[in-house]
Design a protein around this motif. Structure first.
Motif, PDB file in Angstrom:
ATOM      1  N   ASN A 173       0.843  -1.201   0.000  1.00 21.49           N
ATOM      2  CA  ASN A 173       0.000   0.000   0.000  1.00 21.49           C
ATOM      3  C   ASN A 173       0.880   1.253   0.000  1.00 21.49           C
ATOM      4  N   ALA A 174       1.911   1.255   0.834  1.00 24.50           N
ATOM      5  CA  ALA A 174       2.815   2.416   0.901  1.00 24.50           C
ATOM      6  C   ALA A 174       3.547   2.613  -0.426  1.00 24.50           C
ATOM      7  N   LYS A 232       2.581   1.593  -3.436  1.00 23.52           N
ATOM      8  CA  LYS A 232       1.606   2.013  -4.454  1.00 23.52           C
ATOM      9  C   LYS A 232       1.269   3.498  -4.314  1.00 23.52           C
ATOM     10  N   LYS A 233       1.109   3.964  -3.080  1.00 17.56           N
ATOM     11  CA  LYS A 233       0.805   5.381  -2.856  1.00 17.56           C
ATOM     12  C   LYS A 233       1.987   6.284  -3.213  1.00 17.56           C
ATOM     13  N   SER A 234       3.200   5.748  -3.095  1.00 18.52           N
ATOM     14  CA  SER A 234       4.373   6.578  -3.370  1.00 18.52           C
ATOM     15  C   SER A 234       4.729   6.629  -4.853  1.00 18.52           C
ATOM     16  N   SER A 261       4.814   7.649   1.098  1.00 13.98           N
ATOM     17  CA  SER A 261       3.376   7.450   0.856  1.00 13.98           C
ATOM     18  C   SER A 261       2.548   8.617   1.373  1.00 13.98           C
ATOM     19  N   ASN A 311       1.219   8.748   4.232  1.00 15.63           N
ATOM     20  CA  ASN A 311       0.276   8.240   5.226  1.00 15.63           C
ATOM     21  C   ASN A 311       1.002   8.111   6.559  1.00 15.63           C
TER      22      ASN A 311
END
Length: 168
Positions: A41-42, A44-46, A92, A94
């Motif tokens: 997830n991290a 992909k967000k980055s 990311s 987040n």
């Protein structure tokens, strides 16, 4: 001491003192399962904001990992490995994911201090496992990045289970 107890690294026994907590197989499996979920997830967000300078930074960390591997500096090597992966949690944006990473980071380091020597012939092999990740990031191919990062995270589990199954 209290912080170490809260992080599960120390265990207090009444009238006996504090002791370093054991690393339980079940706990490690849970941490790595969580890591697979949040790390992808991290990453992909980055990816949309990934700059050439970010890849250059990861390449520098990789080069430092190789230097630590050459002199067999396990603890420096592990710190750099964690820095490589933490980059994505930070990038990311987040803060909660970054906070979770920072909380499980210490337990992962303890595990790697054992696993890196037990399941790999040398630290250079582990370091070089990061190069395909960097190359995939340079190509910006999300499918390839996901495949390689998930494989990278599972490598140590595969080696550990293979070795444990050959003992029986």
């Amino acid at each position: 001491m209290e912080r170490l107890k809260q992080e599960g690294l120390l265990v207090s026994k009444h009238n006996k003192g504090s002791f370093v907590a054991e690393i339980r197989q079940e706990e490690l499996e849970e941490i790595y399962e969580l890591r697979e979920i949040i790390e992808w997830n991290a990453i992909k967000k980055s990816l949309p904001g990934l700059l050439d300078s970010d890849i250059a930074y990861l390449s520098e960390v990789f080069e430092k990992m190789k230097q630590a591997a050459e002199i067999d500096d396990l603890f420096q090597f592990i710190d750099l490995d964690m820095e490589f992966h933490r980059f994505f949690y930070f990038k990311s944006g987040n803060k909660t994911i970054l906070q979770i990473w920072d909380q499980i980071n210490v337990k992962i380091k303890r595990f790697l201090a054992i696993a890196n020597k037990l399941y790999y012939s040398d630290l250079m092999t582990i370091a070089e496992g990061h190069l395909p990740l960097i190359e995939a990031l340079q190509r910006r191919n999300e499918e390839e990045i996901e495949k390689l990062f998930m494989q990278h995270l599972k490598d140590v589990w595969w080696l550990m289970n293979k070795k444990n199954n050959t003992r029986g």
